[in-house]
Design an enzyme around this catalytic site. Structure first.
Site, PDB file in Angstrom:
ATOM      1  N   ASP A  86       9.137   2.838   1.635  1.00  0.00           N
ATOM      2  CA  ASP A  86       7.974   3.371   2.162  1.00  0.00           C
ATOM      3  C   ASP A  86       7.843   2.900   3.641  1.00  0.00           C
ATOM      4  O   ASP A  86       7.346   1.820   3.976  1.00  0.00           O
ATOM      5  CB  ASP A  86       6.885   2.719   1.513  1.00  0.00           C
ATOM      6  CG  ASP A  86       5.490   3.615   1.939  1.00  0.00           C
ATOM      7  OD1 ASP A  86       5.566   4.158   3.076  1.00  0.00           O
ATOM      8  OD2 ASP A  86       4.499   3.470   1.365  1.00  0.00           O
ATOM      9  N   PHE A 107       0.881  -1.337  -0.065  1.00  0.00           N
ATOM     10  CA  PHE A 107      -0.021  -0.069   0.083  1.00  0.00           C
ATOM     11  C   PHE A 107       0.765   1.407  -0.022  1.00  0.00           C
ATOM     12  O   PHE A 107       1.819   1.319   0.966  1.00  0.00           O
ATOM     13  CB  PHE A 107      -0.975   0.178   1.340  1.00  0.00           C
ATOM     14  CG  PHE A 107      -1.824   1.356   1.240  1.00  0.00           C
ATOM     15  CD1 PHE A 107      -3.068   1.096   0.358  1.00  0.00           C
ATOM     16  CD2 PHE A 107      -1.613   2.366   1.797  1.00  0.00           C
ATOM     17  CE1 PHE A 107      -3.744   2.197   0.239  1.00  0.00           C
ATOM     18  CE2 PHE A 107      -2.454   3.555   1.649  1.00  0.00           C
ATOM     19  CZ  PHE A 107      -3.569   3.468   0.949  1.00  0.00           C
ATOM     20  N   LYS A 136       2.890   9.495   8.505  1.00  0.00           N
ATOM     21  CA  LYS A 136       1.816   9.175   9.755  1.00  0.00           C
ATOM     22  C   LYS A 136       2.388   9.761  11.122  1.00  0.00           C
ATOM     23  O   LYS A 136       1.686  10.702  11.504  1.00  0.00           O
ATOM     24  CB  LYS A 136       1.490   7.633   9.732  1.00  0.00           C
ATOM     25  CG  LYS A 136       0.694   7.201   8.684  1.00  0.00           C
ATOM     26  CD  LYS A 136       0.188   5.794   8.848  1.00  0.00           C
ATOM     27  CE  LYS A 136      -0.951   5.679   7.897  1.00  0.00           C
ATOM     28  NZ  LYS A 136      -0.585   5.128   6.789  1.00  0.00           N
TER      29      LYS A 136
HETATM   30  C1  LIG Z   1      -0.974   5.182   5.100  1.00  0.00           C
HETATM   31  C2  LIG Z   1       0.094   4.713   4.021  1.00  0.00           C
HETATM   32  C3  LIG Z   1       0.386   5.670   3.023  1.00  0.00           C
HETATM   33  C4  LIG Z   1      -0.489   6.755   2.732  1.00  0.00           C
HETATM   34  O1  LIG Z   1      -0.539   7.922   3.534  1.00  0.00           O
HETATM   35  P1  LIG Z   1      -1.539   9.070   3.334  1.00  0.00           P
HETATM   36  O2  LIG Z   1      -1.189   9.984   4.264  1.00  0.00           O
HETATM   37  O3  LIG Z   1      -2.759   8.264   3.802  1.00  0.00           O
HETATM   38  O4  LIG Z   1      -1.523   9.523   1.846  1.00  0.00           O
HETATM   39  C5  LIG Z   1       1.388   5.122   2.189  1.00  0.00           C
HETATM   40  N1  LIG Z   1       1.994   4.022   2.489  1.00  0.00           N
HETATM   41  C6  LIG Z   1       2.035   3.191   3.615  1.00  0.00           C
HETATM   42  C7  LIG Z   1       2.859   2.340   4.004  1.00  0.00           C
HETATM   43  C8  LIG Z   1       0.989   3.864   4.606  1.00  0.00           C
HETATM   44  O5  LIG Z   1       0.838   2.986   5.489  1.00  0.00           O
END
Ligand SMILES: *Cc1c(COP(=O)(O)O)cnc(C)c1O
Length: 391
Positions: free
Chosen positions: A215, A128, A244
């Site tokens: 990420d 994701f 986050k």
């Molecule tokens: C939450 C998340 C995103 C997206 O972040 P947003 O602030 O919602 O755009 C991308 N990568 C990972 C691994 C995430 O947990």
């Protein structure tokens, strides 16, 4: 009434109007134990006094000026993040998806700098990376992509935790410029790769001159028991994205880079109006100060271990429990059946949890969780799962 909100979310029937530490109170005054932290955002819990004070002070001084001008707090935050991560340069934005967009743009510029006209990035199944067009294309979940075709070109997907699959792509494609991967897949179900996986990716990237892009939007800022999850192994990536937990709820994201990747973005190639403004930078500095002074990175590791041991004691051997896994305070309990309804049952009992990948109960408690609160989480969640499986 929510009639004038777009129906983006299937919301639970509750609203909170107050928080303190791991606790939330709804508009009826009921108290909830928050084992999700606003999806790994409120690592310091709710209404942390240091963050509150920093925000109030900064709001009274200066909220925003734009990146047309120097921003001392942004520079200070960049220094701090670089010393914690080993990266060299930082771009600030406002969310995780935007941080990954910056990473993707860096990879594209890097490709073009090497005269690769159609650069491709290797991404993983079950990953994701966000909801913008490029990041939903990078995401390995058809549900996130469906309806948004045509998707963005230049992504090649391989199974997660499979170095041979990356090697196989390397053998057949010559337009690859980067690998983008989560050190632990969060939304995908708390999937933890084998030890050495990230080091293996680093080696492949080195031998092919690809960028290794991590990420760490969910794993970063202490959640796994290190400041960044890649620090559990001995390697340094080229690009790391974080969001986050960085602002404890104040929107801020960052794409950090090292070496040649850090030199790709130049004036005119990227930007954002709000990114790293004085308010969000001040919030993030307060968050880092607090995590450091309260020793919360170590706490995440210790408490994560305690939670996992607690769940193994109470749940292993229970028919229907497939796996109990985690890294620090990212914990997944995989069941043998879909269990989305547990979220509502938990809510009715004053507990906030999440279910991801249909069958995985996911816990992301705040880094300020105490021993006693960890015991409460184990007790309440175990009971919930045992009753559900006994039905
Ligand atoms: C939450 C998340 C995103 C997206 O972040 P947003 O602030 O919602 O755009 C991308 N990568 C990972 C691994 C995430 O947990």
């Amino acid at each position: 009434m929510a009639d004038h909100l777009m129906s983006t979310y299937a919301r639970l029937p509750v609203q909170f109007d107050r928080g303190n530490g791991i606790w939330l109170w709804d508009t009826e005054g009921r108290q909830y134990l928050d084992a999700l932290s606003g999806i790994a955002v409120c690592a310091l819990g709710h209404a942390h006094p240091n963050v509150t004070r920093a925000l109030a002070e900064q709001a009274a001084l200066l909220v925003h000026t734009s990146n047309l001008y120097g921003i001392g707090l942004q520079e200070e935050l960049a220094d701090r993040l670089c010393s914690l991560s080993g990266m060299e340069r930082v771009f600030f934005c406002n969310s995780g998806a935007e941080a990954n967009e910056a990473a993707i743009k860096i990879a594209r510029l890097y490709g073009h700098s090497r005269e690769i006209t159609c650069p491709a990035i290797i991404v993983m199944e079950n990953s994701f990376h966000g909801r913008t067009l490029a990041t939903l294309t990078a995401t390995g979940n058809r549900k996130v992509q469906a309806g948004f075709e045509p998707l963005v070109r230049g992504f090649i997907r391989v199974p997660f935790n499979d170095l041979a699959a990356i090697d196989a792509v390397a053998e057949t494609k010559n337009d690859v410029v980067a690998v983008l991967v989560e050190p632990v897949q969060g939304e995908g179900g708390i999937n933890i790769p084998d030890p050495g996986y990230l080091e293996g990716i680093r080696k492949i990237c080195d031998s092919r001159s690809w960028l290794m892009m991590l990420d760490e939007i969910q794993t970063g800022i202490g959640r796994t028991g290190k400041w960044f999850a890649f620090q559990h192994e001995s390697l340094s990536p080229d690009v790391v994205t974080v969001a986050k937990a960085l602002g404890n709820g104040v929107p801020i994201g960052t794409c950090m880079a090292h070496g040649v990747a850090a030199e790709m973005l130049q004036p005119g190639t990227h930007g954002t109006t709000f990114g790293g403004n004085p308010l969000s930078a001040r919030a993030a500095l307060a968050v880092l100060d607090c995590i450091e002074s309260e020793n919360l990175v170590a706490n995440a590791g210790i408490l994560g271990q305690k939670l996992r041991t607690g769940f193994i004691d109470s749940l292993s051997g229970t028919a229907g429990v497939v796996d109990i896994r985690g890294s620090g305070l990212m914990i997944g309990i995989e069941l043998d059946r879909p269990c989305g309804e547990l979220v509502r049952t938990a809510l009715d009992r004053g507990l906030l949890i999440n279910v991801t990948a249909e069958r995985v109960v996911r816990l992301l408690p705040p880094l300020i969780t105490t021993d006693h609160q960890a015991e409460m989480i184990v007790e309440k969640v175990s009971e919930l799962i045992q009753e559900f499986l006994a039905e």
